[in-house]
Write a protein that holds these residues in place. Structure first.
Motif, short mmCIF file in Angstrom:
data_model
loop_
_atom_site.label_atom_id
_atom_site.label_comp_id
_atom_site.label_asym_id
_atom_site.label_seq_id
_atom_site.Cartn_x
_atom_site.Cartn_y
_atom_site.Cartn_z
N ILE A 23 -70.59 60.20 45.77
CA ILE A 23 -70.09 61.58 45.63
C ILE A 23 -71.02 62.46 44.80
N PRO A 42 -74.31 58.10 39.51
CA PRO A 42 -74.70 56.69 39.41
C PRO A 42 -76.11 56.50 39.96
N SER A 109 -71.32 50.49 33.11
CA SER A 109 -70.06 49.96 33.63
C SER A 109 -70.21 48.45 33.76
N ASP A 130 -67.80 52.20 29.79
CA ASP A 130 -66.39 52.38 30.18
C ASP A 130 -65.62 51.07 30.15
N GLY A 154 -54.08 55.36 36.44
CA GLY A 154 -54.09 56.57 37.29
C GLY A 154 -55.46 57.15 37.56
N GLY A 184 -56.77 60.85 35.49
CA GLY A 184 -55.84 61.89 35.92
C GLY A 184 -56.01 63.24 35.27
N LEU A 185 -57.07 63.44 34.50
CA LEU A 185 -57.26 64.76 33.86
C LEU A 185 -57.74 65.76 34.92
N MET A 204 -63.70 63.54 33.57
CA MET A 204 -62.99 63.87 34.81
C MET A 204 -63.79 63.48 36.03
N GLY A 205 -63.18 62.71 36.91
CA GLY A 205 -63.86 62.35 38.15
C GLY A 205 -63.28 63.08 39.35
N THR A 206 -62.09 62.65 39.77
CA THR A 206 -61.48 63.13 41.02
C THR A 206 -61.53 64.66 41.16
N TYR A 220 -62.51 64.22 53.43
CA TYR A 220 -62.20 63.57 52.14
C TYR A 220 -61.54 64.59 51.22
N ALA A 288 -59.77 57.89 44.90
CA ALA A 288 -59.34 59.07 44.13
C ALA A 288 -58.28 58.61 43.14
N GLY A 289 -58.07 59.40 42.10
CA GLY A 289 -57.05 59.06 41.11
C GLY A 289 -55.77 59.85 41.33
C1 LIG Z 1 -64.85 58.33 44.40
C2 LIG Z 1 -65.08 57.74 43.04
C3 LIG Z 1 -66.22 56.99 42.81
C4 LIG Z 1 -66.46 56.45 41.54
N1 LIG Z 1 -67.61 55.76 41.33
C5 LIG Z 1 -67.92 55.34 40.09
C6 LIG Z 1 -69.18 54.72 39.81
O1 LIG Z 1 -70.02 54.54 40.70
N2 LIG Z 1 -69.43 54.32 38.55
C7 LIG Z 1 -68.52 54.52 37.54
O2 LIG Z 1 -68.82 54.17 36.39
N3 LIG Z 1 -67.33 55.09 37.76
C8 LIG Z 1 -67.02 55.52 39.01
N4 LIG Z 1 -65.83 56.15 39.24
C9 LIG Z 1 -64.91 56.38 38.11
C10 LIG Z 1 -65.21 57.71 37.43
O3 LIG Z 1 -66.47 57.67 36.83
C11 LIG Z 1 -64.12 58.04 36.38
O4 LIG Z 1 -63.95 56.98 35.48
C12 LIG Z 1 -62.78 58.36 37.02
O5 LIG Z 1 -62.96 59.10 38.18
C13 LIG Z 1 -61.89 59.13 36.04
O6 LIG Z 1 -60.59 59.28 36.53
P1 LIG Z 1 -60.11 60.53 37.42
O7 LIG Z 1 -60.74 60.34 38.76
O8 LIG Z 1 -58.64 60.35 37.46
O9 LIG Z 1 -60.55 61.78 36.76
C14 LIG Z 1 -65.53 56.67 40.49
C15 LIG Z 1 -64.40 57.44 40.75
C16 LIG Z 1 -64.16 57.98 42.00
C17 LIG Z 1 -62.95 58.83 42.22
#
Ligand SMILES: Cc1cc2nc3c(=O)[nH]c(=O)nc-3n(C[C@H](O)[C@H](O)[C@H](O)COP(=O)(O)O)c2cc1C
Length: 321
Positions: A23, A42, A109, A130, A154, A184-185, A204-206, A220, A288-289
């Motif tokens: 992403i 990443p 990670s 993490d 979450g 979930g933020l 924040m990821g999602t 997506y 997704a979260g």
């Molecule tokens: C589609 C997707 C791919 C992810 N890929 C990775 C990754 O390659 N490496 C990593 O450390 N975390 C990855 N994560 C976790 C995010 O870095 C992060 O911890 C997480 O999205 C936070 O939660 P939130 O999505 O609820 O905001 C990924 C998350 C999502 C949604």
């Protein structure tokens, strides 16, 4: 709590846009840094270490240009995520490239290696690691990391199962460095809540999947808009270790939902799959979260960060009057 030296003068919000497999790339990371929040990706989002090095050069040049063009602005530093695990044969070569190009923040990670910390500290970078529980936070502290990311229940990706209120306190009991909270933020007030809880930075990821600069395909992003928190299934079926996926994409890929929903009855094993298999799986089954329920649009990073800032400020004002 102590924050890395970059915090005070380079962030416009205490926020990292988290690295996401398939992403996030330099477009998303640079857009985040331009708005004053840490952008990331990443290393494995490039298929080879050579391609990864091109991204590092692009980031360093892009940030230089931004700083020249906007000397008064808060241009944030960027982060690279390294999966430190035997299933990733590239991690040492990629670490060497991070040292060569002096990546300001490394997010590790799976393995918290003192070897990584030593290498990154040699040029003044910082390492965030993490974790999903106190045991791994203690190990990260022993390895000498600068920050621990509390990945709570979450979250998207390889989420934890522990409630954020409990997890942040448990980590603080064993770690006195920077704490980041994930899971979930989605709003500005969530960032303030993370700080109130004792975290130094929000993660924040999602929410950032649904930005115009992400590499997600439209279907997506639309699935995120249509999903509720109850659509997020936390299962080891795709990766070998538990991760969060949208129910609709699991169904479309032919997973038997009756089996996935019965916790403890699946026997997929707790082993991470080789990275090539992961890439194939995550391309069709979308992670997704639970924050999906709070996401109703696709916006530019500029518009999103501006909204987050407004929400953050108005929550502060509400609490302080
Ligand atoms: C589609 C997707 C791919 C992810 N890929 C990775 C990754 O390659 N490496 C990593 O450390 N975390 C990855 N994560 C976790 C995010 O870095 C992060 O911890 C997480 O999205 C936070 O939660 P939130 O999505 O609820 O905001 C990924 C998350 C999502 C949604």
């Amino acid at each position: 709590m102590p924050l890395p030296a970059f915090r005070a003068d380079s962030l416009s919000l205490p926020l990292i846009a988290a690295p996401m497999f398939l992403i996030s790339g330099p477009e998303l990371a640079l857009a985040c840094c331009r708005e004053g929040i840490v952008g990331s990706f990443p290393a494995l989002n490039q298929r080879t270490s050579e391609g990864f090095e091109e991204w590092l050069i692009k980031m360093n040049e892009g940030l230089c240009k931004l700083k020249e063009a906007h000397p008064e602005a808060n241009i944030a530093p960027y982060a690279v995520n390294l999966i430190v695990h035997r299933s990733n044969p590239r991690w040492l070569a990629d670490l060497e490239l991070c040292v060569k190009h002096q990546v300001p923040i490394i997010i590790t990670s799976l393995g918290a290696a003192s070897q990584v910390v030593e290498a990154v500290h040699s040029y003044g970078g910082v390492v965030f690691h993490d974790v999903t529980n106190q045991k791994h936070a203690r190990k990260a502290a022993e390895a000498g990391v600068d920050g621990v990311i509390a990945v709570s229940a979450g979250a998207g990706g390889h989420a934890g199962t522990i409630n954020p209120f409990v997890l942040v306190h448990e980590i603080r009991e064993v770690f006195d460095g920077t704490i980041l909270l994930a899971g979930g933020l989605s709003h500005g007030e969530d960032i303030l809540a993370a700080q109130a809880l004792g975290a130094d930075l929000a993660y924040m990821g999602t929410r950032f999947i649904n930005t115009t600069e992400s590499r997600a395909e439209d279907a997506y992003r639309n699935m995120i808009i249509e999903s509720e928190s109850s659509d997020i299934i936390h299962t080891p079926a795709v990766s070998g270790v538990p991760a969060s996926f949208m129910r609709q994409s699991l169904e479309a890929a032919g997973f038997d939902m009756a089996k996935l929903n019965q916790a403890g009855e699946i026997n997929y094993g707790e082993k991470l799959k080789p990275m090539d298999d992961e890439a194939k799986a995550w391309k069709t089954v979308w992670s997704a979260g639970q924050g999906v329920s709070q996401i109703n649009d696709v916006v530019s990073v500029e518009a999103l960060v501006s909204r987050l800032k407004q929400e953050y400020q108005s929550a502060r004002a509400r609490l302080c009057t």
